[in-house]
Design an enzyme around this catalytic site. Structure first.
Site, PDB file in Angstrom:
ATOM      1  N   LYS A  41      39.466 -47.341  42.061  1.00  0.00           N
ATOM      2  CA  LYS A  41      40.426 -47.606  40.910  1.00  0.00           C
ATOM      3  C   LYS A  41      40.861 -49.023  41.152  1.00  0.00           C
ATOM      4  O   LYS A  41      41.396 -49.791  40.219  1.00  0.00           O
ATOM      5  CB  LYS A  41      41.473 -46.664  40.739  1.00  0.00           C
ATOM      6  CG  LYS A  41      40.805 -45.365  40.133  1.00  0.00           C
ATOM      7  CD  LYS A  41      40.529 -45.547  38.535  1.00  0.00           C
ATOM      8  CE  LYS A  41      40.004 -44.158  37.824  1.00  0.00           C
ATOM      9  NZ  LYS A  41      40.031 -44.346  36.576  1.00  0.00           N
TER      10      LYS A  41
ATOM     11  N   SER B   4      33.860 -41.518  44.995  1.00  0.00           N
ATOM     12  CA  SER B   4      34.749 -42.529  44.267  1.00  0.00           C
ATOM     13  C   SER B   4      36.266 -42.454  44.750  1.00  0.00           C
ATOM     14  O   SER B   4      36.929 -43.345  44.665  1.00  0.00           O
ATOM     15  CB  SER B   4      34.707 -42.080  42.593  1.00  0.00           C
ATOM     16  OG  SER B   4      34.984 -40.810  42.565  1.00  0.00           O
TER      17      SER B   4
END
Length: 323
Positions: free
Chosen positions: A59, A301
């Site tokens: 992110k 992720s």
């Protein structure tokens, strides 16, 4: 919802990569994983180690691209946690006020880390849709800039640098498995993959297959809030910007159960990779699909497990310059 015209392309990912130099890590591709106890192989699954990224997840790429390009002094976002952590990690040391709206049921540990970094957390009832509506209202009322966790051109382009790094390092990769929640990472990888032969496969929690249903319907479809173990992938509806990018390039979508997600996280852990459940979703999708004989990459992720978050919050505030 009015779906935006897809005007993004690989050039936007290239511009993001230049902007992010010095702010994000070029994360490694970890050696191929064979079946537990079996031999390693050139045809085994490779792991894009975004759990080793600044702020513990991919992110930071989209957040940094937006913050650096917009030059805002106050930012409001809606986040399940990792996007908020990324914004606080980058923006607070730059003197930017960050407010993160989090829905009921969001990770208390992630909220605590955002506060420890100097960000403000606002809780709201409802699911992701209600959370984002509250964030938009708060930004409007305070004169702040709203930076969504996925549905923004700059955020998508920043996330696309994950795909660009994979393609640069493994140009013969045949399949990339991408965890899919709001769709920012999947859309970014789709942008990076444009013009390449690689198959792009999005992997969604079975409890919230918003992209599979939306693509089947030909329009964004809103689902009810879910309580999947993959807390970062609880988005209820594709975004107006992400939807056409994914529609025009994704090759397949796979749904995985919570049991499969937890099993994938446990396998990663045995291989020395500490992934949070959301971070193990792509691995779960690759396992469900079967590895076949071609080279494939699964994006890990995020690594913001409860233990990692607790340890990070205990050392805050960490407002050092990102290296």
């Amino acid at each position: 919802m009015t779906v935006a015209v897809n005007t993004l392309g690989p050039a936007d990912v290239d511009a993001a990569a230049e902007r992010l130099a010095g702010y994000v890590r070029r994360t490694p591709l970890l050696p191929g994983l064979a079946a537990p106890g079996g031999p390693r192989s050139e045809c085994a699954l490779l792991l894009k180690a975004e759990h080793l990224q600044h702020s513990g997840s991919f992110k930071i790429r989209g957040a940094a691209n937006a913050v650096l390009a917009l030059g805002a002094h106050r930012i409001v976002t809606g986040s399940s946690g990792n996007h908020g952590i990324a914004l606080a990690r980058l923006a607070v040391p730059l003197g930017v006020e960050v407010t993160v709206v989090m829905a009921a049921g969001a990770s208390a540990e992630k909220a605590a880390l955002i506060r420890a970094m100097g960000g403000r957390v606002v809780s709201t009832a409802g699911g992701v849709a209600e959370r984002d509506c509250r964030a938009v209202e708060l930004a409007r009322d305070t004169g702040a800039v709203f930076v969504p966790s996925s549905d923004h051109e700059l955020v998508i382009a920043g996330q696309g640098t994950v795909g660009a790094e994979i393609l640069a390092e493994v140009p013969d990769v045949e399949t990339v498995y991408v965890p899919t929640g709001g769709g920012g990472l999947l859309a970014g990888v789709c942008l990076a993959a444009r013009g390449h032969r690689v198959r792009v496969v999005g992997v969604e929690p079975a409890a919230t297959p918003r992209y599979a249903r939306s693509l089947a319907a030909g329009r964004p479809v809103r689902l009810s809030p879910s309580d999947t173990v993959a807390d970062g992938l609880r988005g209820q509806q594709p975004g107006a910007v992400t939807f056409p990018v994914i529609r025009d390039r994704v090759d397949d979508l796979i749904a995985v159960s919570d049991a499969e997600i937890l099993a994938a996280a446990a396998l990663l852990r045995r291989c020395g990779v500490e992934a949070e459940p959301s971070g193990a979703v792509a691995m779960a999708g690759a396992l469900r699909a079967g590895r076949g004989t071609g080279r494939a990459v699964a994006i890990v992720s995020g690594g913001n497990t409860t233990a990692a978050l607790t340890a990070a919050a205990a050392t805050e505030p960490y407002l050092e310059e990102i290296s």
